[in-house]
Design a protein around this motif. Structure first.
Motif, mmCIF file in Angstrom:
data_model
loop_
_atom_site.group_PDB
_atom_site.id
_atom_site.type_symbol
_atom_site.label_atom_id
_atom_site.label_comp_id
_atom_site.label_asym_id
_atom_site.label_seq_id
_atom_site.Cartn_x
_atom_site.Cartn_y
_atom_site.Cartn_z
ATOM 1 N N SER A 91 0.821 -1.206 0.000
ATOM 2 C CA SER A 91 0.000 0.000 0.000
ATOM 3 C C SER A 91 0.857 1.259 0.000
ATOM 4 N N SER A 92 0.471 2.210 -0.844
ATOM 5 C CA SER A 92 1.136 3.518 -0.858
ATOM 6 C C SER A 92 0.357 4.551 -0.058
ATOM 7 N N TYR A 93 -0.661 4.099 0.675
ATOM 8 C CA TYR A 93 -1.516 5.005 1.437
ATOM 9 C C TYR A 93 -0.741 5.570 2.625
ATOM 10 N N TRP A 94 -0.548 6.888 2.670
ATOM 11 C CA TRP A 94 0.308 7.515 3.673
ATOM 12 C C TRP A 94 1.655 6.780 3.783
ATOM 13 N N ASN A 95 2.212 6.435 2.645
ATOM 14 C CA ASN A 95 3.417 5.599 2.635
ATOM 15 C C ASN A 95 4.209 5.890 1.366
ATOM 16 N N GLY A 96 4.949 6.995 1.399
ATOM 17 C CA GLY A 96 5.671 7.420 0.216
ATOM 18 C C GLY A 96 6.799 6.502 -0.200
ATOM 19 N N ALA A 97 7.213 5.589 0.663
ATOM 20 C CA ALA A 97 8.330 4.696 0.339
ATOM 21 C C ALA A 97 7.899 3.474 -0.469
ATOM 22 N N ALA A 98 6.612 3.293 -0.702
ATOM 23 C CA ALA A 98 6.131 2.070 -1.352
ATOM 24 C C ALA A 98 6.778 1.839 -2.710
ATOM 25 N N THR A 99 6.792 2.848 -3.563
ATOM 26 C CA THR A 99 7.367 2.691 -4.904
ATOM 27 C C THR A 99 8.851 2.350 -4.819
ATOM 28 N N TYR A 100 9.539 2.982 -3.904
ATOM 29 C CA TYR A 100 10.972 2.727 -3.690
ATOM 30 C C TYR A 100 11.199 1.273 -3.291
ATOM 31 N N TYR A 101 10.436 0.802 -2.302
ATOM 32 C CA TYR A 101 10.560 -0.594 -1.892
ATOM 33 C C TYR A 101 10.287 -1.545 -3.047
ATOM 34 N N ARG A 102 9.224 -1.278 -3.786
ATOM 35 C CA ARG A 102 8.831 -2.181 -4.873
ATOM 36 C C ARG A 102 9.907 -2.260 -5.952
ATOM 37 N N GLY A 103 10.436 -1.108 -6.347
ATOM 38 C CA GLY A 103 11.449 -1.106 -7.388
ATOM 39 C C GLY A 103 12.699 -1.860 -6.987
ATOM 40 N N LEU A 104 13.175 -1.618 -5.772
ATOM 41 C CA LEU A 104 14.398 -2.270 -5.314
ATOM 42 C C LEU A 104 14.211 -3.758 -5.070
ATOM 43 N N ILE A 105 13.143 -4.095 -4.370
ATOM 44 C CA ILE A 105 12.958 -5.491 -3.980
ATOM 45 C C ILE A 105 12.672 -6.369 -5.185
ATOM 46 N N SER A 106 11.891 -5.869 -6.136
ATOM 47 C CA SER A 106 11.617 -6.670 -7.332
ATOM 48 C C SER A 106 12.901 -6.908 -8.120
ATOM 49 N N ASP A 107 13.793 -5.917 -8.172
ATOM 50 C CA ASP A 107 15.045 -6.133 -8.896
ATOM 51 C C ASP A 107 15.963 -7.084 -8.139
ATOM 52 N N LEU A 108 16.006 -6.976 -6.814
ATOM 53 C CA LEU A 108 16.816 -7.916 -6.048
ATOM 54 C C LEU A 108 16.331 -9.353 -6.233
ATOM 55 N N HIS A 109 15.021 -9.528 -6.343
ATOM 56 C CA HIS A 109 14.473 -10.857 -6.633
ATOM 57 C C HIS A 109 14.988 -11.360 -7.974
ATOM 58 N N ARG A 110 15.004 -10.492 -8.989
ATOM 59 C CA ARG A 110 15.496 -10.904 -10.298
ATOM 60 C C ARG A 110 16.968 -11.301 -10.245
ATOM 61 N N ARG A 111 17.676 -10.805 -9.260
ATOM 62 C CA ARG A 111 19.093 -11.146 -9.101
ATOM 63 C C ARG A 111 19.300 -12.387 -8.229
ATOM 64 N N GLY A 112 18.218 -13.055 -7.868
ATOM 65 C CA GLY A 112 18.316 -14.328 -7.169
ATOM 66 C C GLY A 112 18.105 -14.280 -5.669
ATOM 67 N N HIS A 113 17.853 -13.101 -5.110
ATOM 68 C CA HIS A 113 17.614 -12.999 -3.672
ATOM 69 C C HIS A 113 16.159 -13.373 -3.353
#
Length: 364
Positions: free
Chosen positions: A12-34
């Motif tokens: 949720s991005s509701y009162w949560n400006g970091a949501a997009t940041y988390y999603r972008g980083l974590i999804s890429d780390l997953h693609r790298r095998g984490h």
């Protein structure tokens, strides 16, 4: 590596400006095998305002905001190779930080990830009993959402072994040009929640230009503005879900970025909306802050204003053709240099480097 990530919310991005940041980083780390498990509390009505379903690139553990549930999720930190506690979870922050770092396995990399370093550093300067003072020397890394050299120097001055900024960025699969939508049409649009350390700057950089340009259309999105007095041609549309950001950014002549007081003072702190707007090919007008040139070139890829009068002048002079040229140049720059694939590669390299350092320290 198995990563246990304790943050505000991935779903949720509701009162949560970091949501997009988390999603972008974590999804890429997953693609790298984490393998990432994201722990988020059921708090602040975020679960009632989800804007994504649980993804296939992370396991999401939503836990009740209770002490019993806190003990359970703290205990799970022992299973991870990397334990990350983010700032601003909003529920049991200090207990969560101390708990997961204590519970982490001996081989685990311990990270504090600060998504609001100016605010955290202000707390550290004003409170000698803050739990971070005790914990910083035992952490392997402090990663920050922004802040540049001033934040690095401050954290290392407080005892951090190593502090590295990992800036916001663009996920081009999520934020990209789309057809304009009439409901978001405006000459100048601004998206941001109403916060105490932003409101005065919104008055100067958004509401003052609106008052100076009564013939133009202004649009503001975000939570908390319902009770704010505004000029008659300003339209407020409330919370704008992440899935609607592309249309919001592409439907107006220009989009405005306004840093919070602390972010503007420290500099080197581009907000998520900077990259979202550039990714959509929008013409961005931003308030001035140190470090902007690391991300966009003034006059070519972004328009910069030092006060509300300069914002109004930019809007007066801006033509659709120039707005399009600035937006296209910004999109090209961000796609070339500032994507989450690049940030993910940075974090992946840091984790591998810290893993080698930790093994050397413990002699394994």
């Amino acid at each position: 590596m198995k990563i246990a990530f304790y943050g505000s919310s991935l779903l949720s991005s509701y009162w949560n400006g970091a949501a997009t940041y988390y999603r972008g980083l974590i999804s890429d780390l997953h693609r790298r095998g984490h393998q990432i498990t994201f722990y988020e509390p059921d708090a602040f009505d975020r679960q009632q305002h989800r804007d994504i379903d649980p993804p296939d690139w992370a396991a999401v553990r939503v836990y009740p905001a209770t002490e019993a549930a806190l003990r359970d999720v703290i205990g799970e930190a022992h299973q991870a190779d990397v334990v990350v506690k983010a700032s601003g979870v909003g529920v049991f922050d200090d207990a969560l930080l101390e708990g997961v770092m204590t519970a982490a396995a001996p081989h685990a990399i311990r990270i504090f990830w600060d998504v609001d370093a100016p605010a955290t550093l202000t707390e550290l300067r004003g409170n000698s009993d803050h739990c971070l003072h005790r914990i910083l020397p035992a952490l392997d890394l402090v990663l920050t959402y922004g802040g540049g050299p001033p934040v690095v120097e401050a954290y290392e001055g407080f005892g951090a072994r190593r502090c590295v900024p990992v800036y916001n960025a663009l996920d081009p699969e999520t934020h990209h040009p789309v057809p304009a939508e009439p409901r978001f049409a405006a000459d100048l649009s601004f998206l941001g929640n109403r916060l105490p350390d932003r409101e005065a700057r919104v008055e100067e950089f958004f509401l003052r230009p609106a008052a100076m340009l009564p013939e133009r259309r202004f649009l503001i999105g975000g939570n908390g503005w319902e009770t704010k007095a505004m000029p008659p041609q300003v339209r407020h549309i409330g919370h704008v879900y992440t899935r609607e950001h592309n249309a919001f950014n592409t439907s107006g002549l220009a989009v405005l970025n306004i840093a919070r007081d602390s972010m503007a003072a420290v500099g080197f702190s581009p907000a998520t909306r900077v990259f979202e707007a550039a990714g959509a090919g929008a013409c961005l007008i931003t308030d001035a802050w140190v470090g902007l040139e690391l991300f966009l070139r003034e006059g070519e890829e972004v328009l910069v204003a030092r006060d509300g009068a300069e914002v109004a002048e930019h809007v007066r002079q801006l033509t659709p053709a120039r707005a399009r040229a600035i937006g296209e140049a910004a999109r090209a720059r961000i796609l070339s240099e500032h994507t989450y694939a690049r940030r993910g590669a940075q974090v992946d390299a840091l984790l591998r480097e810290e893993s080698l350092r930790r093994r050397a320290r413990v002699g394994t």
